[in-house]
Design a protein around this motif. Structure first.
Motif, PDB file in Angstrom:
ATOM      1  N   GLU A 188       0.799  -1.223   0.000  1.00 45.92           N
ATOM      2  CA  GLU A 188       0.000   0.000   0.000  1.00 45.92           C
ATOM      3  C   GLU A 188       0.832   1.274   0.000  1.00 45.92           C
ATOM      4  O   GLU A 188       0.431   2.292  -0.554  1.00 45.92           O
ATOM      5  CB  GLU A 188      -0.927  -0.006   1.222  1.00 45.92           C
ATOM      6  CG  GLU A 188      -0.188  -0.053   2.558  1.00 45.92           C
ATOM      7  CD  GLU A 188      -1.141  -0.083   3.739  1.00 45.92           C
ATOM      8  OE1 GLU A 188      -0.732   0.352   4.836  1.00 45.92           O
ATOM      9  OE2 GLU A 188      -2.285  -0.531   3.562  1.00 45.92           O
ATOM     10  N   ASP A 189       2.030   1.250   0.616  1.00 46.54           N
ATOM     11  CA  ASP A 189       2.852   2.457   0.666  1.00 46.54           C
ATOM     12  C   ASP A 189       3.815   2.561  -0.507  1.00 46.54           C
ATOM     13  O   ASP A 189       4.642   3.479  -0.546  1.00 46.54           O
ATOM     14  CB  ASP A 189       3.645   2.498   1.979  1.00 46.54           C
ATOM     15  CG  ASP A 189       4.507   1.260   2.173  1.00 46.54           C
ATOM     16  OD1 ASP A 189       4.246   0.245   1.501  1.00 46.54           O
ATOM     17  OD2 ASP A 189       5.424   1.300   3.011  1.00 46.54           O
ATOM     18  N   VAL A 190       3.720   1.643  -1.461  1.00 49.37           N
ATOM     19  CA  VAL A 190       4.568   1.685  -2.653  1.00 49.37           C
ATOM     20  C   VAL A 190       3.775   2.326  -3.774  1.00 49.37           C
ATOM     21  O   VAL A 190       2.845   1.731  -4.324  1.00 49.37           O
ATOM     22  CB  VAL A 190       5.031   0.265  -3.049  1.00 49.37           C
ATOM     23  CG1 VAL A 190       5.867   0.310  -4.318  1.00 49.37           C
ATOM     24  CG2 VAL A 190       5.827  -0.364  -1.919  1.00 49.37           C
ATOM     25  N   VAL A 191       4.103   3.581  -4.095  1.00 50.50           N
ATOM     26  CA  VAL A 191       3.404   4.346  -5.125  1.00 50.50           C
ATOM     27  C   VAL A 191       4.424   4.955  -6.078  1.00 50.50           C
ATOM     28  O   VAL A 191       5.627   5.004  -5.791  1.00 50.50           O
ATOM     29  CB  VAL A 191       2.534   5.452  -4.492  1.00 50.50           C
ATOM     30  CG1 VAL A 191       1.406   4.863  -3.663  1.00 50.50           C
ATOM     31  CG2 VAL A 191       3.381   6.384  -3.638  1.00 50.50           C
ATOM     32  N   PHE A 192       3.934   5.413  -7.212  1.00 49.10           N
ATOM     33  CA  PHE A 192       4.798   6.096  -8.168  1.00 49.10           C
ATOM     34  C   PHE A 192       5.203   7.459  -7.606  1.00 49.10           C
ATOM     35  O   PHE A 192       4.351   8.229  -7.152  1.00 49.10           O
ATOM     36  CB  PHE A 192       4.074   6.289  -9.504  1.00 49.10           C
ATOM     37  CG  PHE A 192       4.013   5.046 -10.337  1.00 49.10           C
ATOM     38  CD1 PHE A 192       5.101   4.665 -11.108  1.00 49.10           C
ATOM     39  CD2 PHE A 192       2.869   4.253 -10.358  1.00 49.10           C
ATOM     40  CE1 PHE A 192       5.052   3.517 -11.883  1.00 49.10           C
ATOM     41  CE2 PHE A 192       2.813   3.108 -11.130  1.00 49.10           C
ATOM     42  CZ  PHE A 192       3.915   2.739 -11.892  1.00 49.10           C
ATOM     43  N   ARG A 193       6.489   7.757  -7.647  1.00 48.56           N
ATOM     44  CA  ARG A 193       7.018   9.005  -7.120  1.00 48.56           C
ATOM     45  C   ARG A 193       7.678   9.804  -8.238  1.00 48.56           C
ATOM     46  O   ARG A 193       8.307   9.223  -9.127  1.00 48.56           O
ATOM     47  CB  ARG A 193       8.055   8.736  -6.021  1.00 48.56           C
ATOM     48  CG  ARG A 193       7.478   7.970  -4.833  1.00 48.56           C
ATOM     49  CD  ARG A 193       8.539   7.570  -3.827  1.00 48.56           C
ATOM     50  NE  ARG A 193       7.956   6.822  -2.724  1.00 48.56           N
ATOM     51  CZ  ARG A 193       7.511   7.382  -1.602  1.00 48.56           C
ATOM     52  NH1 ARG A 193       7.640   8.699  -1.437  1.00 48.56           N
ATOM     53  NH2 ARG A 193       6.981   6.645  -0.653  1.00 48.56           N
ATOM     54  N   PRO A 194       7.544  11.133  -8.226  1.00 51.13           N
ATOM     55  CA  PRO A 194       8.239  11.948  -9.241  1.00 51.13           C
ATOM     56  C   PRO A 194       9.740  11.918  -9.021  1.00 51.13           C
ATOM     57  O   PRO A 194      10.224  11.616  -7.927  1.00 51.13           O
ATOM     58  CB  PRO A 194       7.659  13.343  -9.026  1.00 51.13           C
ATOM     59  CG  PRO A 194       7.205  13.360  -7.598  1.00 51.13           C
ATOM     60  CD  PRO A 194       6.771  11.956  -7.295  1.00 51.13           C
ATOM     61  N   ARG A 195      10.477  12.254 -10.069  1.00 49.40           N
ATOM     62  CA  ARG A 195      11.932  12.254  -9.960  1.00 49.40           C
ATOM     63  C   ARG A 195      12.394  13.337  -8.983  1.00 49.40           C
ATOM     64  O   ARG A 195      11.855  14.436  -8.943  1.00 49.40           O
ATOM     65  CB  ARG A 195      12.572  12.494 -11.323  1.00 49.40           C
ATOM     66  CG  ARG A 195      12.328  11.376 -12.324  1.00 49.40           C
ATOM     67  CD  ARG A 195      13.299  11.474 -13.487  1.00 49.40           C
ATOM     68  NE  ARG A 195      13.361  12.828 -14.036  1.00 49.40           N
ATOM     69  CZ  ARG A 195      14.289  13.235 -14.894  1.00 49.40           C
ATOM     70  NH1 ARG A 195      15.231  12.397 -15.278  1.00 49.40           N
ATOM     71  NH2 ARG A 195      14.259  14.463 -15.375  1.00 49.40           N
ATOM     72  N   LYS A 196      13.427  12.986  -8.213  1.00 47.48           N
ATOM     73  CA  LYS A 196      13.922  13.903  -7.191  1.00 47.48           C
ATOM     74  C   LYS A 196      14.434  15.191  -7.800  1.00 47.48           C
ATOM     75  O   LYS A 196      14.179  16.291  -7.284  1.00 47.48           O
ATOM     76  CB  LYS A 196      15.023  13.223  -6.380  1.00 47.48           C
ATOM     77  CG  LYS A 196      15.584  14.062  -5.254  1.00 47.48           C
ATOM     78  CD  LYS A 196      16.650  13.299  -4.494  1.00 47.48           C
ATOM     79  CE  LYS A 196      17.232  14.143  -3.369  1.00 47.48           C
ATOM     80  NZ  LYS A 196      18.298  13.412  -2.622  1.00 47.48           N
ATOM     81  N   GLN A 197      15.154  15.089  -8.939  1.00 52.65           N
ATOM     82  CA  GLN A 197      15.693  16.299  -9.558  1.00 52.65           C
ATOM     83  C   GLN A 197      14.592  17.197 -10.109  1.00 52.65           C
ATOM     84  O   GLN A 197      14.749  18.422 -10.142  1.00 52.65           O
ATOM     85  CB  GLN A 197      16.684  15.940 -10.668  1.00 52.65           C
ATOM     86  CG  GLN A 197      16.201  14.907 -11.659  1.00 52.65           C
ATOM     87  CD  GLN A 197      16.590  13.526 -11.258  1.00 52.65           C
ATOM     88  OE1 GLN A 197      16.484  13.168 -10.091  1.00 52.65           O
ATOM     89  NE2 GLN A 197      17.071  12.728 -12.217  1.00 52.65           N
ATOM     90  N   ASP A 198      13.462  16.591 -10.528  1.00 53.65           N
ATOM     91  CA  ASP A 198      12.349  17.422 -11.000  1.00 53.65           C
ATOM     92  C   ASP A 198      11.707  18.173  -9.840  1.00 53.65           C
ATOM     93  O   ASP A 198      11.308  19.336  -9.984  1.00 53.65           O
ATOM     94  CB  ASP A 198      11.308  16.550 -11.693  1.00 53.65           C
ATOM     95  CG  ASP A 198      11.825  15.981 -13.007  1.00 53.65           C
ATOM     96  OD1 ASP A 198      12.857  16.497 -13.502  1.00 53.65           O
ATOM     97  OD2 ASP A 198      11.220  15.034 -13.536  1.00 53.65           O
ATOM     98  N   VAL A 199      11.592  17.495  -8.682  1.00 50.92           N
ATOM     99  CA  VAL A 199      11.003  18.165  -7.516  1.00 50.92           C
ATOM    100  C   VAL A 199      11.902  19.298  -7.032  1.00 50.92           C
ATOM    101  O   VAL A 199      11.417  20.367  -6.624  1.00 50.92           O
ATOM    102  CB  VAL A 199      10.759  17.125  -6.399  1.00 50.92           C
ATOM    103  CG1 VAL A 199      10.253  17.803  -5.135  1.00 50.92           C
ATOM    104  CG2 VAL A 199       9.768  16.071  -6.863  1.00 50.92           C
TER     105      VAL A 199
END
Length: 535
Positions: A179-190
């Motif tokens: 449940e806590d595994v979701v798609f995350r944006p790229r760190k450099q984009d954030v």
């Protein structure tokens, strides 16, 4: 919608997921006017945690419509379909997930921002769970046996426990993405979302030493009158130094070194503040004030990774070239099934293939004729597991003679009984020994059974032409070929020894293949040496 706004809402929703605020994560995701397949997958995960199965199914439908080849989307939707009793649709999603894996044993979604690896055996496991809910227990057992042949980590003993549950006709729980595994944006984009001050703020640095001409960008530190002493963090045994700023040679014997480069301190500092160093194969002088100590640590990959598993490591000597021998007829090549179509264990659930443009449909009537097969089992039967190139399970009466057991195994494997060789392990031993006196009357399966179970290792004997067999050995462990000249085999296989290359390597024959292998991976079954060629 601007991508920066989508990125901001996506990142804030992931932060809410990390804080277990699933409703807050949904409120952020609902503000995205043009959602992507990855944000829709995250919304489905949040709905699942909140118990909103219908909304989760709707979000997964939109996810797959955005990305029709997302295998993990079909895998997740199949698990949701099982929870709402849409079994035919769930089995269809398992097949599409397997198809979009394109023959790969594992797909790592880390590059897409999902810290999850989807293994082929997990898809097969969910297919078996669907068959359990349909009441097709034999189909479920066959799919789990097919999954046991898949190579991949993370399964542990899950498949064996699942196979036992199917034997007891217990329904399997479906596998899901955590449940806590979701798609995350790229760190450099954030990081690009945050405003940056490229001008910076002014900083005044003064020295406590009168007429100090030191200039640099480091914070102020204590200095001794008359000279500058570099800062040392703890005890530094290494003589490697790192250049703080670039330096251009200004006199004879000096070096030109870029900033950040690592040099080796060859001599001590002289009266002019210069030190002898070695850089890029050259020896010269550099100002000691520009050098900072640098720690040289061994990379983590250099650590000894040996695990005391009981399996010996390959010999340290380089494997020799296989000895030249008389040419022998080439064995037929091993054909590996590579196709985009689902495995046979799935296609047996249908009566006729459908066009590729439409998802296949499945019914629960395929195995109705086999439901009453196991109802008359005797209390004295034993579950027999046979390790072949794949693993099969049989239910055999405890008083079955060895020769009848061999015939039943041959019939199950589709092989001739005289060409099969069976072995077993004694309790507390790791050595495989032949199933003694297989044709002798009176010897029954009860001799090797324990607690209602028995395990045998089976190998097909492949006669060898035009070569002399010195003796035979039995493989103690699985051995994977390290080069084109190596002989690959599995635990329990019989190996015909054709020659002794040196004290660590032997040349052998197994299942139509000839090659060399470490002698420590096998043991000599008997001391009888056959000098005549085996026909």
């Amino acid at each position: 919608m601007l991508y920066t706004e989508l990125l901001r809402l996506w990142h804030e929703s992931v932060q809410a997921v990390d804080a277990k605020d699933w409703q807050g994560a949904l409120s952020k995701l609902e503000q995205i006017s043009e959602p992507t397949s990855r944000t829709l997958f995250n919304a489905a995960s949040a709905h699942l945690v909140l118990g909103q199965l219908d909304l989760a199914l709707k979000a997964l439908d939109l996810t797959i419509s955005k990305d029709e080849r997302l295998a993990v989307g079909f895998f997740q939707r199949a698990a949701v379909m099982m929870q709402i009793d849409k079994l035919e649709e769930a089995l269809s999603d398992c097949i599409w997930a397997q198809k979009h894996m394109r023959g790969n044993m594992v797909i790592d979604y880390k590059q897409l921002g999902l810290r999850f690896k989807l293994y082929s055996w997990q898809v097969l496991y969910n297919a078996a769970a669907v068959y359990c809910r349909m009441g097709q227990w034999e189909q479920a057992s066959e799919v789990l046996l097919s999954a046991s042949q898949e190579k991949g980590g993370g399964r542990g003993g899950n498949l064996e426990v699942a196979l036992d549950s199917v034997m007891k006709k217990e329904v399997l729980a479906p596998l899901l993405v955590p449940e806590d595994v979701v798609f995350r944006p790229r760190k450099q984009d954030v990081e690009q979302l945050q405003q940056r001050d490229f001008l910076g703020k002014a900083k005044v640095i003064s020295s406590v030493i009168p007429n100090d001409d030191f200039g640099g960008f480091e914070p102020l530190r204590l200095q001794k009158p008359g000279f500058y002493e570099p800062k040392v963090d703890g005890a530094q045994d290494s003589r490697y130094m790192r250049m703080r700023i670039p330096y251009m040679a200004r006199g004879p014997g000096q070096l030109t070194v870029p900033g950040g480069a690592m040099v080796f301190l060859f001599g001590e500092e002289d009266r002019d503040g210069m030190a002898m160093v070695i850089y890029d194969g050259q020896r010269g002088l550099l100002p000691m004030s520009l050098l900072d100590p640098a720690d040289v640590k061994m990379p983590k990959g250099k650590k000894d990774k040996r695990v005391p598993s009981g399996i010996p490591l390959p010999p340290g000597l380089k494997p020799p070239t296989r000895p030249q021998a008389q040419p022998s007829p080439a064995a037929p090549p091993r054909v590996r099934f590579v196709s985009d179509t689902p495995p046979p264990s799935y296609t047996t659930a249908t009566h006729a293939p459908l066009p590729a443009s439409e998802p296949p449909r499945y019914t629960a009537n395929a195995a109705s004729q086999q439901q009453a097969k196991a109802q008359g089992a005797e209390a004295s039967s034993v579950v027999l597991k046979v390790h072949y190139t794949y693993t099969v399970a049989l239910s055999v009466p405890l008083d079955t003679p060895f020769h009848e057991v061999k015939e039943r195994i041959a019939q199950k494997l589709g092989q001739a009984a005289p060409q099969l060789r069976l072995r077993h392990k004694q309790h507390g031993s790791r050595v495989l020994i032949p199933l003694g006196e297989e044709v002798e009357p009176g010897r029954t399966l009860q001799e090797v059974a324990e607690a209602g179970r028995a395990t045998l290792w089976c190998q097909t004997e492949d006669p060898l032409d035009n070569r002399t067999i010195l003796y035979q050995m039995v493989a103690l462990y699985d051995y994977t070929a390290q080069g084109p000249e190596d002989l690959e085999f599995s635990e329990g296989d019989t190996i015909d020894i054709l020659g002794e290359v040196n004290e660590e390597w032997l040349e052998g024959h197994n299942a139509g293949n000839i090659g060399i292998f470490p002698s420590c991976f096998a043991y000599k079954e008997n001391t009888n040496i056959c000098q005549s060629p085996v026909l």
